[in-house]
Design a protein around this motif. Structure first.
Motif, PDB file in Angstrom:
ATOM      1  N   SER A   1       0.737  -1.036  -0.108  1.00 46.10           N
ATOM      2  CA  SER A   1       0.197   0.081   0.104  1.00 46.10           C
ATOM      3  C   SER A   1       1.139   1.150   0.244  1.00 46.10           C
TER       4      SER A   1
ATOM      5  N   TYR B   1       1.275   5.445   1.190  1.00 47.94           N
ATOM      6  CA  TYR B   1       0.238   6.332   2.071  1.00 47.94           C
ATOM      7  C   TYR B   1       0.831   8.046   1.122  1.00 47.94           C
ATOM      8  N   GLU B   2       0.500   8.701   1.317  1.00 46.52           N
ATOM      9  CA  GLU B   2       0.335  10.110   0.962  1.00 46.52           C
ATOM     10  C   GLU B   2       0.063  11.089   1.948  1.00 46.52           C
ATOM     11  N   LYS B   3       0.256  11.494   2.509  1.00 47.09           N
ATOM     12  CA  LYS B   3       0.875  12.195   3.954  1.00 47.09           C
ATOM     13  C   LYS B   3      -0.171  13.606   2.978  1.00 47.09           C
TER      14      LYS B   3
ATOM     15  N   GLN C   1      -3.847  13.146   3.862  1.00 48.60           N
ATOM     16  CA  GLN C   1      -3.169  11.298   4.616  1.00 48.60           C
ATOM     17  C   GLN C   1      -4.369  10.816   3.502  1.00 48.60           C
TER      18      GLN C   1
ATOM     19  N   VAL D   1      -4.685   6.234   1.786  1.00 47.21           N
ATOM     20  CA  VAL D   1      -3.745   5.760   1.033  1.00 47.21           C
ATOM     21  C   VAL D   1      -4.323   4.889  -0.032  1.00 47.21           C
TER      22      VAL D   1
ATOM     23  N   LEU E   1      -2.877  -0.395   8.151  1.00 49.40           N
ATOM     24  CA  LEU E   1      -3.349   0.750   7.888  1.00 49.40           C
ATOM     25  C   LEU E   1      -4.256   1.933   8.640  1.00 49.40           C
TER      26      LEU E   1
ATOM     27  N   MET F   1      -2.266   3.941  10.668  1.00 47.89           N
ATOM     28  CA  MET F   1      -1.594   5.254   9.885  1.00 47.89           C
ATOM     29  C   MET F   1      -2.873   6.727  10.008  1.00 47.89           C
TER      30      MET F   1
ATOM     31  N   PRO G   1      -6.064   7.303   8.490  1.00 48.08           N
ATOM     32  CA  PRO G   1      -5.902   7.460   6.753  1.00 48.08           C
ATOM     33  C   PRO G   1      -7.600   8.712   6.430  1.00 48.08           C
TER      34      PRO G   1
END
Ligand SMILES: [Zn+2]
Length: 323
Positions: free
Chosen positions: A179, A181-183, A186, A188, A224, A227, A229
């Protein structure tokens, strides 16, 4: 709602067939295999550099390139193509796509590299699992080894301007599933680690064909969730908010299916009976049933191949035979 309705105002005068801009950094491309909308997605992420997430199958590479054109991004500007796993509907187009993107590298889990470089075995197993659907998706073309970068857990694909994708290993659906993660948002990109999202019904259905690993899938979902998201960008299909709840709902559904199937196997019930139990205890609405039945690709069965995945897994870990 029409795809074009989603476009941001800056692009609203451009008639798009494949893309919708989701935010400042991310576009969705609807790959539309055989014209089926809302089934398979690629995403374009733009910082200073540009990445494409998922190639889709060979069948839809032309549509992906048409979608890229709609974003205004030139082919030579793409730096990275990343795939969540090497199944035909996610990475089947990689070898066909790369020659069109002269400056792009392909990022893939180390267990997937050799299969994309020499895809003969992968093609045979795709035919065995998917039959004529694999034929429709199209045969893999080899990816040149020198254009592949092997991913490492936790690595960040830095696109500049604060945009980047963090690589998370999330096995379960496939042993090499990633996967990203694009911060900034936020968000996924879970590939198939978070199920198939039928946005029409706001429902997540399992994708657990063999070889499936339940405990790994659940711990990947847990990972996940941790995180925190806000968004999920499903490969099947599209963006969805309320990400934590969706991940929790999917984990609960997998747990329920696992309990029903294991119980059935312990009671020596046969495959068909266990499939019936799933339909009894976790029924689809008649509307959903109709939609799936009439869908060229989904109609290959939501329940049976997925139940098969659980049963083969339980057979492996508990040694229970099944019929
Ligand atoms: Zn898939």
């Amino acid at each position: 709602m029409l795809i074009t309705d989603f476009c941001c105002s800056a692009y609203s005068n451009v008639k798009t067939m494949y893309t919708k801009r989701l935010n400042d950094f991310v576009w969705l491309i609807d790959l539309k295999p055989r014209g089926f909308e809302n089934l398979s997605a690629s995403y374009v992420i733009k910082g200073k550099k540009i990445a494409i997430v998922e190639t889709g199958p060979r069948l839809t590479v032309e549509n992906l390139l048409a979608g890229l054109k709609e974003t205004g991004i030139k082919r030579k500007e793409v730096d990275y193509v990343v795939v969540t796993h090497i199944h035909i509907d996610h990475a089947g187009g990689a070898g066909t796509l790369l020659p069109h993107l002269p400056n792009a590298c392909l990022l893939v889990h180390e267990r997937g590299v050799r299969h994309l470089v020499s895809p003969e075995k992968l093609w045979i197993s795709s035919l065995q699992v998917l039959g004529h659907i694999a034929e429709m998706y199209g045969e893999f073309q080899p990816v040149p080894k020198e254009r592949v970068i092997t991913t490492k857990e936790g690595m960040v694909i830095d696109l500049g301007e604060g945009v980047g994708l963090k690589v998370l290993e999330t096995p379960g659906h496939a042993s090499h599933e990633l996967s990203f993660y694009e911060k900034n948002n936020q968000g996924v990109f879970p590939g198939d680690a978070a199920g198939i999202y039928l946005n029409k019904f706001n429902v997540i259905i399992p994708t657990t064909p063999p070889p499936f690993h339940l405990e790994m899938a659940l711990s990947s979902l847990n990972r996940l969730i941790k995180m925190k998201p806000r968004w999920l960008y499903y490969s099947h299909f599209g963006p969805a908010d309320d990400a934590i709840k969706k991940l929790e709902t999917y984990a609960a559904r997998l747990t329920l299916w696992g309990e029903i199937i294991l119980e059935g196997m312990k009671d020596a019930e046969d495959f068909e009976t266990i499939c019936e139990r799933i339909s009894e205890k976790d029924p689809l609405t008649p509307e959903m049933e109709d939609y799936i039945k009439n869908h060229l690709i989904l109609s290959r069965g939501i329940v049976k191949p997925n139940v098969q995945g659980f049963m083969e897994h339980f057979q492996k870990i508990y040694g229970i035979e099944y019929f």
